[in-house]
Design a protein around this motif. Structure first.
Motif, PDB file in Angstrom:
ATOM      1  N   ALA A   1      -9.230  -5.835  43.676  1.00 14.38           N
ATOM      2  CA  ALA A   1      -9.001  -5.208  44.984  1.00 14.38           C
ATOM      3  C   ALA A   1      -8.422  -6.211  45.974  1.00 14.38           C
ATOM      4  N   ALA A   2      -8.927  -7.444  45.960  1.00 11.26           N
ATOM      5  CA  ALA A   2      -8.407  -8.478  46.861  1.00 11.26           C
ATOM      6  C   ALA A   2      -6.960  -8.831  46.547  1.00 11.26           C
ATOM      7  N   SER A   3      -6.591  -8.766  45.268  1.00 12.79           N
ATOM      8  CA  SER A   3      -5.215  -9.101  44.891  1.00 12.79           C
ATOM      9  C   SER A   3      -4.225  -7.970  45.151  1.00 12.79           C
ATOM     10  N   LEU A   4      -4.715  -6.729  45.328  1.00 18.52           N
ATOM     11  CA  LEU A   4      -3.829  -5.588  45.544  1.00 18.52           C
ATOM     12  C   LEU A   4      -3.825  -5.073  46.975  1.00 18.52           C
ATOM     13  N   GLU A   5      -4.860  -5.384  47.734  1.00 19.85           N
ATOM     14  CA  GLU A   5      -4.969  -4.850  49.090  1.00 19.85           C
ATOM     15  C   GLU A   5      -3.820  -5.376  49.951  1.00 19.85           C
ATOM     16  N   GLY A   6      -3.111  -4.460  50.613  1.00 18.75           N
ATOM     17  CA  GLY A   6      -1.976  -4.824  51.441  1.00 18.75           C
ATOM     18  C   GLY A   6      -0.659  -4.883  50.702  1.00 18.75           C
ATOM     19  N   LYS A   7      -0.686  -4.710  49.380  1.00 14.61           N
ATOM     20  CA  LYS A   7       0.532  -4.767  48.581  1.00 14.61           C
ATOM     21  C   LYS A   7       1.239  -3.416  48.610  1.00 14.61           C
ATOM     22  N   LYS A   8       2.552  -3.431  48.567  1.00 16.45           N
ATOM     23  CA  LYS A   8       3.323  -2.188  48.613  1.00 16.45           C
ATOM     24  C   LYS A   8       3.368  -1.566  47.227  1.00 16.45           C
ATOM     25  N   LEU A   9       3.110  -0.275  47.168  1.00 19.19           N
ATOM     26  CA  LEU A   9       3.154   0.453  45.905  1.00 19.19           C
ATOM     27  C   LEU A   9       4.595   0.810  45.577  1.00 19.19           C
ATOM     28  N   ALA A  10       5.008   0.476  44.367  1.00 21.16           N
ATOM     29  CA  ALA A  10       6.394   0.744  43.972  1.00 21.16           C
ATOM     30  C   ALA A  10       6.633   2.234  43.805  1.00 21.16           C
ATOM     31  N   SER A  11       7.885   2.609  43.848  1.00 24.31           N
ATOM     32  CA  SER A  11       8.253   4.017  43.669  1.00 24.31           C
ATOM     33  C   SER A  11       7.966   4.463  42.244  1.00 24.31           C
ATOM     34  N   PHE A  12       7.654   5.763  42.115  1.00 23.18           N
ATOM     35  CA  PHE A  12       7.339   6.372  40.819  1.00 23.18           C
ATOM     36  C   PHE A  12       6.163   5.658  40.139  1.00 23.18           C
ATOM     37  N   THR A  13       5.229   5.184  40.914  1.00 21.46           N
ATOM     38  CA  THR A  13       4.071   4.455  40.381  1.00 21.46           C
ATOM     39  C   THR A  13       2.800   5.019  40.990  1.00 21.46           C
ATOM     40  N   ARG A  14       1.818   5.273  40.151  1.00 19.32           N
ATOM     41  CA  ARG A  14       0.528   5.764  40.622  1.00 19.32           C
ATOM     42  C   ARG A  14      -0.379   4.593  40.952  1.00 19.32           C
TER      43      ARG A  14
ATOM     44  N   LEU B   1      -9.387 -18.666  41.839  1.00 18.37           N
ATOM     45  CA  LEU B   1      -8.190 -17.827  41.809  1.00 18.37           C
ATOM     46  C   LEU B   1      -7.750 -17.513  40.389  1.00 18.37           C
ATOM     47  N   LEU B   2      -7.789 -18.507  39.492  1.00 16.57           N
ATOM     48  CA  LEU B   2      -7.368 -18.261  38.112  1.00 16.57           C
ATOM     49  C   LEU B   2      -8.438 -17.544  37.309  1.00 16.57           C
ATOM     50  N   GLU B   3      -9.690 -17.660  37.686  1.00 15.58           N
ATOM     51  CA  GLU B   3     -10.784 -17.013  36.950  1.00 15.58           C
ATOM     52  C   GLU B   3     -11.229 -15.716  37.600  1.00 15.58           C
ATOM     53  N   GLU B   4     -10.380 -15.162  38.457  1.00 11.37           N
ATOM     54  CA  GLU B   4     -10.616 -13.855  39.067  1.00 11.37           C
ATOM     55  C   GLU B   4     -11.943 -13.803  39.825  1.00 11.37           C
ATOM     56  N   ARG B   5     -12.164 -14.833  40.654  1.00 14.10           N
ATOM     57  CA  ARG B   5     -13.300 -14.820  41.573  1.00 14.10           C
ATOM     58  C   ARG B   5     -12.827 -14.793  43.018  1.00 14.10           C
ATOM     59  N   SER B   6     -11.626 -14.291  43.223  1.00 14.21           N
ATOM     60  CA  SER B   6     -11.059 -14.276  44.568  1.00 14.21           C
ATOM     61  C   SER B   6     -11.716 -13.248  45.467  1.00 14.21           C
TER      62      SER B   6
ATOM     63  N   TRP C   1     -10.738 -18.336  52.295  1.00 18.68           N
ATOM     64  CA  TRP C   1      -9.336 -18.021  52.050  1.00 18.68           C
ATOM     65  C   TRP C   1      -9.076 -16.542  52.294  1.00 18.68           C
ATOM     66  N   THR C   2      -7.811 -16.227  52.438  1.00 20.35           N
ATOM     67  CA  THR C   2      -7.355 -14.841  52.524  1.00 20.35           C
ATOM     68  C   THR C   2      -5.952 -14.768  51.933  1.00 20.35           C
ATOM     69  N   PHE C   3      -5.538 -13.552  51.575  1.00 18.21           N
ATOM     70  CA  PHE C   3      -4.257 -13.345  50.890  1.00 18.21           C
ATOM     71  C   PHE C   3      -3.342 -12.458  51.736  1.00 18.21           C
ATOM     72  N   HIS C   4      -2.070 -12.685  51.548  1.00 14.21           N
ATOM     73  CA  HIS C   4      -1.049 -11.714  51.976  1.00 14.21           C
ATOM     74  C   HIS C   4      -0.329 -11.307  50.694  1.00 14.21           C
ATOM     75  N   ASN C   5      -0.815 -10.238  50.071  1.00 14.80           N
ATOM     76  CA  ASN C   5      -0.352  -9.876  48.729  1.00 14.80           C
ATOM     77  C   ASN C   5       1.103  -9.416  48.696  1.00 14.80           C
ATOM     78  N   GLU C   6       1.559  -8.821  49.790  1.00 20.63           N
ATOM     79  CA  GLU C   6       2.947  -8.354  49.790  1.00 20.63           C
ATOM     80  C   GLU C   6       3.925  -9.524  49.778  1.00 20.63           C
ATOM     81  N   LEU C   7       3.591 -10.605  50.499  1.00 24.57           N
ATOM     82  CA  LEU C   7       4.454 -11.783  50.554  1.00 24.57           C
ATOM     83  C   LEU C   7       4.073 -12.824  49.513  1.00 24.57           C
ATOM     84  N   GLY C   8       2.910 -12.674  48.887  1.00 27.83           N
ATOM     85  CA  GLY C   8       2.472 -13.636  47.882  1.00 27.83           C
ATOM     86  C   GLY C   8       2.007 -14.953  48.482  1.00 27.83           C
TER      87      GLY C   8
END
Length: 621
Positions: A363-376, A38-43, A61-68
């Motif tokens: 991609a694993a750390s961002l998938e399912g995460k909500k995109l903030a407003s005014f953000t690409r 997880l810390l060495e970006e092998r998630s 393992w699996t992630f819920h990125n929106e809830l952390g």
């Protein structure tokens, strides 16, 4: 059998563990998973194998990125549990519905997990039975298909299903035309031009007879030209080199820049410390993260907008999405930006395998995460990649050489550093020109150990640097056991009161097992405080192979139960790579060892620390 299932936050707070399983895990598989993956970006990997004395586990393992949240399942390595992935997915869905950031205890989830586990196991059993039943039916269907193909031809000839009788003739005629195309292509072209001219009805229609007459006249002219002797052309005179005029007067400019040598053959060298300034290791490099120009920002904004237009179908939809925010990021939304980042990393000399794993982890750390407003999406991916690169390049543990040297001195022993690496990367040069000079500036007494007893001239090279720096050197010549020479050097340093022993070793390729075995023996016998791998900043994919095999060989060939691997990296020739700094990332990612020293020149002072922010900015610009 499932050993344990845990749910915890990205901050490390454990929210729920399965009390029903009640198995105490041997060792520390969860902590190792966090440090190594997880810390060495092998998630982005699917699983992780934990091997320790008396404990071998497989972790998924699996992630819920929106809830952390992070969901981890642990089971015995020898088992192949088919329901783990399905169980993690169901647990993730059910727990996310009852999760409250203010709560830390979820005792009611025990009954829910028990039911989910039964459903997952039953589903896996049904899938296993269906696969076993489907195997013989597939074989019989294949045999029936072959029989149908055999009976399809009424003339008794076997041919494949769906083929026509005229298919072979048509193919042969096509191939016949293609074979004759080169020979008759010119004539066919002439006939086509004649037909076209007749169809156009032009008055000046093309006449084939005239063409033949023109051909015959042209052939006669060529024959006449061949018979006639060509006019004489005087050859150009070649430019000849002017003769050098030798005289007795000495040349004005100095041609020989070598140091003067006395009658005994010993070079008259001065102490370099008097002519050089402070080492660059002690100078803090100032780096501003806001140094990006406005034009670069505008170019990035244009590229991002074009990318969103292509993906979402127009300017209005992309603008509306950036204002309103996207509900949840999907993998398809991330792929264009991740592909652009991967291509950028490859151009910076990052190994392809590592660039791909990094993109999968982001991609694993961002998938399912909500995109903030005014953000690409592209800016979100860029920020996530930048944070991942900073985490990788930042050392996991602090290695302060000067502090450790003083600690070893209080114990009454010298601090031992061993330099290893492949051929020609500059181990001896950086040992003497860089590390020894830096240590001398901090009032540390240093002794060199010439343990490269294999390469011709290695001892003389190290002896020259020792004489320049006026430090002692321990040598036993060539064709000696390097491990024994290093041991005797450490004993000599203990008697003389030297603070540090710098052990120089022979360069060896990672596939040379005899030399790798000798290196493993040297490290096992002397137990150095620091093992530094010297690598070139010029290498790309080869850096992964070098470091991984060095670590693997040192671990496999070690006689001790606790195998010793590389502790740090010295990156040489850093001033020759311009912006292709990807080798630093590749080496740190594959070994987990920090880049401790960066060689950036040929003088004694050319030694720097790795500036993580500067490297990350260079990789992503």
């Amino acid at each position: 059998m499932l050993e344990q299932l845990l749910i915890f936050t990205r901050g490390g707070l454990i929210l729920w563990t399965c009390k029903e399983l009640g198995n105490a895990l041997k060792g520390s598989p969860i902590d190792t998973l966090i440090r190594s993956c997880l810390l060495e970006e092998r998630s982005g990997d699917s699983s992780y194998n934990y091997d320790a004395p008396g404990a071998t586990y497989t972790l998924k393992w699996t992630f819920h990125n929106e809830l952390g949240l992070i969901f981890v399942a642990v089971y015995n390595k020898i088992l192949h549990l088919l329901y783990v992935d399905d169980l993690l997915s169901m647990v993730k869905q059910e727990f996310s519905e009852i999760y409250d950031p203010k709560r830390t205890v979820y005792n009611e989830f025990d009954d829910v997990f028990r039911q989910l586990r039964k459903e997952a196991e039953a589903r896996a059993e049904e899938l296993k039975k269906s696969k076993q039943v489907a195997k013989p039916s597939n074989v019989s269907s294949k045999k029936q298909g072959q029989a149908k193909v055999t009976r399809s031809d009424g003339n008794g000839k076997q041919r494949s299903n769906g083929s026509s009788k005229d298919g072979g003739d048509s193919d042969s005629s096509k191939s016949h035309k293609l074979e004759n195309g080169n020979a008759n292509g010119h004539q066919n072209g002439i006939e086509e031009t004649v037909v076209k001219s007749k169809e156009n009805g032009s008055s000046g229609a093309f006449d084939v007879n005239k063409l033949h007459k023109l051909r015959s006249k042209g052939a006669k002219k060529q024959d006449n030209v061949a018979i006639k002797a060509p006019p004489k052309v005087e050859p150009k005179k070649k430019a000849t080199k002017k003769n050098r005029v030798w005289d007795d007067s000495p040349p004005e400019s100095k041609l020989d820049f070598a140091d003067p040598v006395d009658e005994r053959g010993i070079e008259n060298m001065e102490v370099v410390a008097e002519n050089h300034g402070e080492s660059m290791m002690d100078k803090e490099e100032v780096f501003s993260s806001d140094s990006e120009s406005e034009s670069e920002k505008d170019e990035k904004a244009v590229k991002d907008s074009k990318l969103n237009e292509k993906k979402k179908g127009g300017w209005f939809s992309s603008m509306f999405q950036s204002i309103a925010g996207k509900a949840n990021l999907e993998k398809s939304d991330l792929e264009p930006a991740l592909k652009a980042l991967k291509d950028r990393l490859l151009t910076k000399n990052v190994a392809e395998e590592i660039a791909e794993k990094l993109c999968e982890s982001v991609a694993a750390s961002l998938e399912g995460k909500k995109l903030a407003s005014f953000t690409r999406v592209s800016s979100t991916v860029q920020a996530a990649m930048e944070a991942a690169l900073v985490r990788i390049l930042t050392p996991r543990r602090s290695i302060d050489v000067l502090r450790d040297v003083h600690a070893a001195k209080e114990q009454g022993r010298p601090y031992v550093i061993v330099f290893v690496g492949v051929n020609g990367v500059g181990k001896s040069t950086n040992l003497a020109k860089v590390v020894a000079y830096w240590l001398l500036q901090h009032k540390v007494s240093v002794m060199m150990a010439a343990c490269d007893t294999f390469r011709s001239g290695a001892v003389e090279q190290l002896r020259t640097h020792a004489r320049r720096l006026q430090i002692p050197i321990f040598e036993k010549g060539y064709e000696r056991d390097p491990a024994v020479v290093a041991k005797e050097a450490i004993q000599e340093a203990t008697r003389n009161g030297s603070d540090v022993v710098l052990v120089d070793t022979a360069g060896r390729m990672q596939d040379n097992e005899p030399l790798m075995r000798a290196l493993s023996k040297l490290i096992y016998l002397n137990n150095p405080d620091l093992v530094l791998f010297v690598g070139e900043a010029l290498v790309g994919n080869d850096a992964v192979d070098q470091l991984s095999k060095f670590n693997q060989k040192l671990a496999d060939l070690s006689n001790s139960p606790s195998s010793r691997v590389i502790d740090g990296i010295v990156l040489t020739k850093f001033d020759c790579i311009d912006d292709k700094v990807g080798a630093a990332l590749s080496m740190v990612y594959i070994s987990g060892a920090p880049v401790m020293f960066v060689g950036c020149g040929q003088s004694y002072t050319d030694l720097k620390k790795l500036n993580v922010k500067s490297i990350v900015k260079t990789l992503l610009k």
